[in-house]
Design a protein around this motif. Structure first.
Motif, PDB file in Angstrom:
ATOM      1  N   PHE A   7     -30.575   8.679  22.856  1.00 57.50           N
ATOM      2  CA  PHE A   7     -31.534   7.240  23.837  1.00 57.50           C
ATOM      3  C   PHE A   7     -33.192   7.964  24.789  1.00 57.50           C
ATOM      4  O   PHE A   7     -34.127   8.103  24.337  1.00 57.50           O
ATOM      5  CB  PHE A   7     -30.795   6.207  24.492  1.00 57.50           C
ATOM      6  CG  PHE A   7     -31.705   5.301  24.756  1.00 57.50           C
ATOM      7  CD1 PHE A   7     -32.488   4.748  24.388  1.00 57.50           C
ATOM      8  CD2 PHE A   7     -31.913   5.463  26.521  1.00 57.50           C
ATOM      9  CE1 PHE A   7     -32.856   3.500  24.777  1.00 57.50           C
ATOM     10  CE2 PHE A   7     -33.235   4.456  26.626  1.00 57.50           C
ATOM     11  CZ  PHE A   7     -33.718   3.615  25.988  1.00 57.50           C
ATOM     12  N   ILE A   8     -32.690   9.247  25.865  1.00 59.60           N
ATOM     13  CA  ILE A   8     -33.457   9.746  26.584  1.00 59.60           C
ATOM     14  C   ILE A   8     -34.796   9.740  25.278  1.00 59.60           C
ATOM     15  O   ILE A   8     -35.562  10.107  26.031  1.00 59.60           O
ATOM     16  CB  ILE A   8     -33.086   9.960  27.708  1.00 59.60           C
ATOM     17  CG1 ILE A   8     -32.545   9.078  28.714  1.00 59.60           C
ATOM     18  CG2 ILE A   8     -34.187  11.362  27.809  1.00 59.60           C
ATOM     19  CD1 ILE A   8     -31.706   9.877  29.742  1.00 59.60           C
ATOM     20  N   LEU A   9     -33.809  11.122  24.668  1.00 59.90           N
ATOM     21  CA  LEU A   9     -35.183  11.640  24.367  1.00 59.90           C
ATOM     22  C   LEU A   9     -35.340  11.760  22.898  1.00 59.90           C
ATOM     23  O   LEU A   9     -36.898  11.868  22.410  1.00 59.90           O
ATOM     24  CB  LEU A   9     -34.860  12.588  22.986  1.00 59.90           C
ATOM     25  CG  LEU A   9     -33.572  13.787  23.840  1.00 59.90           C
ATOM     26  CD1 LEU A   9     -32.495  14.876  23.249  1.00 59.90           C
ATOM     27  CD2 LEU A   9     -34.365  14.434  24.934  1.00 59.90           C
ATOM     28  N   THR A  10     -35.568  10.124  22.534  1.00 58.53           N
ATOM     29  CA  THR A  10     -36.394   8.926  21.654  1.00 58.53           C
ATOM     30  C   THR A  10     -36.865   7.861  21.798  1.00 58.53           C
ATOM     31  O   THR A  10     -37.473   8.100  21.933  1.00 58.53           O
ATOM     32  CB  THR A  10     -35.508   8.429  20.345  1.00 58.53           C
ATOM     33  OG1 THR A  10     -34.120   7.885  21.398  1.00 58.53           O
ATOM     34  CG2 THR A  10     -34.749   9.302  19.813  1.00 58.53           C
ATOM     35  N   ASN A  11     -37.267   7.817  23.859  1.00 55.39           N
ATOM     36  CA  ASN A  11     -37.964   7.137  24.056  1.00 55.39           C
ATOM     37  C   ASN A  11     -38.437   8.050  25.195  1.00 55.39           C
ATOM     38  O   ASN A  11     -38.367   8.138  26.458  1.00 55.39           O
ATOM     39  CB  ASN A  11     -36.910   6.074  25.254  1.00 55.39           C
ATOM     40  CG  ASN A  11     -38.010   5.059  25.839  1.00 55.39           C
ATOM     41  OD1 ASN A  11     -39.053   5.228  26.395  1.00 55.39           O
ATOM     42  ND2 ASN A  11     -37.001   3.926  26.315  1.00 55.39           N
ATOM     43  N   LYS A  12     -40.308   7.606  24.879  1.00 55.70           N
ATOM     44  CA  LYS A  12     -41.108   8.334  25.522  1.00 55.70           C
ATOM     45  C   LYS A  12     -40.831   8.028  27.263  1.00 55.70           C
ATOM     46  O   LYS A  12     -41.973   9.023  27.998  1.00 55.70           O
ATOM     47  CB  LYS A  12     -41.904   8.547  25.065  1.00 55.70           C
ATOM     48  CG  LYS A  12     -43.066   6.692  25.340  1.00 55.70           C
ATOM     49  CD  LYS A  12     -44.641   6.855  24.746  1.00 55.70           C
ATOM     50  CE  LYS A  12     -45.313   5.414  24.765  1.00 55.70           C
ATOM     51  NZ  LYS A  12     -46.543   5.727  24.310  1.00 55.70           N
ATOM     52  N   ASP A  13     -40.425   7.323  27.717  1.00 54.57           N
ATOM     53  CA  ASP A  13     -40.948   6.495  29.391  1.00 54.57           C
ATOM     54  C   ASP A  13     -39.589   6.665  29.923  1.00 54.57           C
ATOM     55  O   ASP A  13     -39.591   6.449  31.294  1.00 54.57           O
ATOM     56  CB  ASP A  13     -41.711   5.164  29.435  1.00 54.57           C
ATOM     57  CG  ASP A  13     -42.674   4.870  28.865  1.00 54.57           C
ATOM     58  OD1 ASP A  13     -43.113   6.229  28.827  1.00 54.57           O
ATOM     59  OD2 ASP A  13     -42.511   3.949  27.702  1.00 54.57           O
ATOM     60  N   CYS A  14     -38.532   7.964  29.377  1.00 48.42           N
ATOM     61  CA  CYS A  14     -37.351   8.162  30.073  1.00 48.42           C
ATOM     62  C   CYS A  14     -37.344   9.759  30.813  1.00 48.42           C
ATOM     63  O   CYS A  14     -38.366  10.384  29.931  1.00 48.42           O
ATOM     64  CB  CYS A  14     -36.313   8.018  29.626  1.00 48.42           C
ATOM     65  SG  CYS A  14     -35.822   5.845  28.767  1.00 48.42           S
TER      66      CYS A  14
END
Length: 85
Positions: A7-14
């Protein structure tokens, strides 16, 4: 948790804090930036539980626990963690 990293790798704000070995592996496989921390990470307690009266225990489990203890003792000698057996 590994599936949270997805999830973190696919969300630019994480962002996340992971061990260096994990960060280097992810950097090879993904378009991410790795930054070292400039602060001390708090120590964490890690427990392993083992039933003394486990009637299903076999030699493989016994050996695994033996080698796990040896590894933990070695990490403690190197100042990586503290063990309480």
């Amino acid at each position: 948790i590994v599936h949270q990293i997805d999830f973190i790798l696919t969300n630019k704000d994480c962002w996340c804090i992971v061990p260096n070995t994990v960060a280097q592996m992810l950097a090879k496989k993904s378009n991410i930036r790795v930054h070292e921390t400039n602060f001390n990470i708090p120590k964490r307690k890690i427990f392993y539980l083992h039933s003394i009266e486990n009637r299903y225990e076999n030699h493989i489990i016994t050996e695994l626990i033996h080698y796990l203890k040896q590894e933990l003792i070695e990490l403690e000698k190197n100042g990586v963690l503290e063990c309480n057996f």
